[in-house]
Motif scaffolding. Structure first.
Motif, short mmCIF file in Angstrom:
data_model
loop_
_atom_site.label_atom_id
_atom_site.label_comp_id
_atom_site.label_asym_id
_atom_site.label_seq_id
_atom_site.Cartn_x
_atom_site.Cartn_y
_atom_site.Cartn_z
N PRO A 90 6.37 -1.39 18.35
CA PRO A 90 6.86 -1.19 16.99
C PRO A 90 6.22 -2.15 15.89
CG PRO A 90 8.57 -1.17 18.90
CD PRO A 90 7.46 -1.57 19.29
N VAL A 91 5.89 -3.37 16.41
CA VAL A 91 5.34 -4.26 15.59
C VAL A 91 3.81 -3.82 14.65
CG1 VAL A 91 4.58 -6.70 15.15
CG2 VAL A 91 6.47 -6.22 16.55
N LEU A 92 3.22 -2.87 15.44
CA LEU A 92 2.15 -2.66 15.02
C LEU A 92 2.20 -1.53 14.17
CD1 LEU A 92 -0.06 -2.29 18.64
CD2 LEU A 92 -0.05 -4.21 16.37
N VAL A 93 3.45 -0.81 14.39
CA VAL A 93 3.63 0.24 13.30
C VAL A 93 4.15 -0.20 12.06
CG1 VAL A 93 5.59 2.11 12.69
CG2 VAL A 93 4.51 1.73 15.07
N GLU A 94 4.91 -1.31 12.06
CA GLU A 94 5.30 -2.21 10.76
C GLU A 94 4.02 -2.88 10.22
OE1 GLU A 94 8.20 -2.00 9.48
OE2 GLU A 94 8.89 -0.95 11.08
N ILE A 95 3.05 -3.28 10.85
CA ILE A 95 1.85 -3.75 10.17
C ILE A 95 1.23 -2.53 9.60
CG2 ILE A 95 -0.58 -4.64 10.76
CD1 ILE A 95 0.81 -6.31 13.23
N VAL A 96 1.01 -1.31 10.41
CA VAL A 96 0.36 -0.20 9.33
C VAL A 96 1.09 -0.08 8.37
CG1 VAL A 96 0.05 2.08 9.58
CG2 VAL A 96 -0.58 0.62 11.65
N HIS A 97 2.47 0.07 8.27
CA HIS A 97 3.28 0.57 7.16
C HIS A 97 3.04 -0.59 6.04
CE1 HIS A 97 6.38 3.37 9.46
NE2 HIS A 97 5.19 3.81 9.44
N ALA A 98 2.71 -1.57 6.30
CA ALA A 98 2.58 -2.96 5.27
C ALA A 98 0.96 -2.99 4.76
CB ALA A 98 3.01 -4.22 6.14
N ASN A 99 0.28 -1.95 5.25
CA ASN A 99 -1.21 -1.89 4.77
C ASN A 99 -1.26 -1.75 3.31
OD1 ASN A 99 -3.76 -1.20 4.19
ND2 ASN A 99 -3.88 0.62 5.87
N PRO A 100 -1.90 -2.54 2.52
CA PRO A 100 -2.05 -2.87 1.25
C PRO A 100 -2.50 -1.50 0.41
CG PRO A 100 -3.33 -4.10 2.01
CD PRO A 100 -2.77 -3.78 3.20
N LEU A 101 -3.44 -0.81 1.18
CA LEU A 101 -4.11 0.53 0.55
C LEU A 101 -3.09 1.59 0.83
CD1 LEU A 101 -7.92 0.53 1.56
CD2 LEU A 101 -6.62 0.48 -0.64
N LEU A 102 -2.31 1.50 2.05
CA LEU A 102 -1.36 2.58 2.01
C LEU A 102 -0.27 2.42 1.21
CD1 LEU A 102 0.14 4.95 3.95
CD2 LEU A 102 1.28 2.93 5.37
N VAL A 103 0.10 1.47 0.73
CA VAL A 103 1.07 1.19 -0.26
C VAL A 103 0.67 1.64 -1.48
CG1 VAL A 103 2.25 -0.65 -1.59
CG2 VAL A 103 2.42 -0.81 1.16
N TYR A 104 -0.56 1.27 -1.89
CA TYR A 104 -1.01 1.62 -3.17
C TYR A 104 -1.26 3.36 -3.32
CZ TYR A 104 -1.65 -3.03 -4.36
OH TYR A 104 -1.45 -4.22 -4.47
N ILE A 105 -1.77 3.77 -2.19
CA ILE A 105 -1.97 5.28 -1.97
C ILE A 105 -0.61 6.14 -2.18
CG2 ILE A 105 -2.38 7.13 -0.38
CD1 ILE A 105 -4.67 5.50 0.44
N GLU A 106 0.42 5.54 -1.39
CA GLU A 106 1.61 6.36 -1.57
C GLU A 106 2.51 6.02 -2.87
OE1 GLU A 106 4.16 5.43 1.99
OE2 GLU A 106 3.07 6.82 3.33
N LEU A 107 2.29 5.06 -3.41
CA LEU A 107 2.94 4.92 -4.69
C LEU A 107 2.22 6.09 -5.64
CD1 LEU A 107 3.17 1.01 -5.56
CD2 LEU A 107 5.07 2.71 -5.12
N ILE A 108 0.99 6.25 -5.62
CA ILE A 108 0.48 7.00 -6.65
C ILE A 108 0.84 8.58 -6.17
CG2 ILE A 108 -1.86 8.04 -7.33
CD1 ILE A 108 -2.71 4.97 -7.45
N ARG A 109 0.67 8.53 -4.73
CA ARG A 109 1.08 10.30 -4.40
C ARG A 109 2.75 10.34 -5.03
NH1 ARG A 109 -1.46 9.53 1.67
NH2 ARG A 109 -3.38 10.79 1.04
N HIS A 110 3.48 9.50 -4.42
CA HIS A 110 4.94 9.75 -5.06
C HIS A 110 4.96 9.90 -6.68
CE1 HIS A 110 9.09 9.28 -5.15
NE2 HIS A 110 9.11 8.12 -6.28
N ALA A 111 4.07 9.39 -7.34
CA ALA A 111 4.24 9.59 -8.83
C ALA A 111 3.68 10.94 -9.17
CB ALA A 111 3.35 8.34 -9.69
N LEU A 112 2.74 11.49 -8.49
CA LEU A 112 2.21 12.72 -9.03
C LEU A 112 2.36 13.84 -8.26
CD1 LEU A 112 -1.93 11.62 -9.37
CD2 LEU A 112 -0.03 11.65 -11.07
#
Length: 299
Positions: free
Chosen positions: A235-257
């Motif tokens: 599970p720790v690896l899953v949290e690391i993946v979820h905190a990936n900065p590129l995933l964060v920025y990609i998902e914010l823009i996907r959520h917006a559009l």
């Protein structure tokens, strides 16, 4: 006639004391952080002009010129859609997979191209570094600004794709602006950090394609990141993946559009992580690069 000798007030002072008295400093001495920041700001017009010149020069030999700014991301999207969306079936469970994929590719390419260019910002411009005196931070910042111009062009295309695939225009589209701004700060720090590492380890540019490809697969660019995370052993690896900065920025823009786009974390948490990554990497990359300012171009 007797002459009275007049004592030289500077004769008893050491070289260091004389330098301090007259405001002298060592040649090639690194400026203080605040002074360095002011120097970079004073060169902002140079950074902008240099970035634009690099952008124009990158397409100068192509017959279609800057049309490739649009054709390149669209061609990549078409290839990945065919392989991952149709052949491998990663579009299952994702509404509007074409727009979903394009957002991921365009946003990821902004950071990946900045990182690749940052590695060679100093090592690839040694002639300029050795010939002229200017804050070396101008070069990685120009790399980020060049890629930001690429992204702006790509976003115009992306808006057309989003509208063509049936997404409505909403007020949440305005959230793209702060998301891109935070990613730009993150990328600026990343470019400056990679520039110093690349100046020391010139072979790093050979490894960057493999590093960036691995980063892409863990950033939910081509599919929902849950498909990647569900196969991780801890599970720790899953949290690391979820905190990936590129995933964060990609998902914010996907959520917006995009309506109904799957997210790995709640939206408020994504914004907190986006700000944190921008501040940490932006500041750390800037300071790390500044500390090596006087090393660049030597040897």
């Amino acid at each position: 006639m007797r002459h009275t000798a007049v004592a030289d007030p500077d004769s008893e002072l050491t070289q260091a004391q004389l330098a301090a008295r007259y405001g002298l400093s060592f040649a090639g001495d690194r400026p203080k952080l605040a002074a360095y920041t002011r120097q970079l700001w004073s060169y902002r017009h140079f950074v902008s002009a240099y970035a634009t010149a690099k952008l124009v020069a990158s397409f100068s030999t192509a017959r279609l010129g800057r049309v490739w700014q649009v054709l390149t991301p669209l061609t990549n999207a078409a290839v990945y859609f065919f392989i991952f969306g149709i052949i491998l079936g990663t579009r299952d469970g994702i509404n509007n997979f074409i727009a979903y994929l394009c957002v991921g590719l365009f946003v990821f390419n902004f950071t990946s191209s900045t990182a690749s260019g940052g590695v060679q910002a100093i090592s690839g411009n040694l002639g300029l570094v050795r010939a002229l005196h200017f804050p070396r931070g101008c070069l990685p910042l120009a790399v980020m600004l060049t890629q930001l111009q690429h992204l702006i062009t790509a976003m115009v295309v992306l808006v057309g794709i989003v509208l063509a695939t049936g997404e409505p225009i909403t007020v949440e589209w305005l959230l793209v602006i702060p998301a891109v701004a935070l990613q730009s700060i993150f990328n600026a720090g990343l470019a400056m950090g990679m520039a110093r590492v690349g100046a020391k380890i010139t072979d790093l540019k050979q490894l960057m394609p493999f590093i960036l490809r691995t980063w892409m697969y863990g950033s939910g660019v081509l599919y929902s990141v849950d498909r990647f995370a569900e196969n991780l052993p801890h599970p720790v690896l899953v949290e690391i993946v979820h905190a990936n900065p590129l995933l964060v920025y990609i998902e914010l823009i996907r959520h917006a559009l995009l309506e109904g786009s799957p997210l790995s974390s709640p939206v408020p948490q994504l914004w907190i992580m986006a700000v944190a990554w921008a501040v940490v990497i932006g500041v750390a990359g800037f300071i790390y690069f500044w500390r090596g300012e006087m090393e660049y171009g030597r040897g």
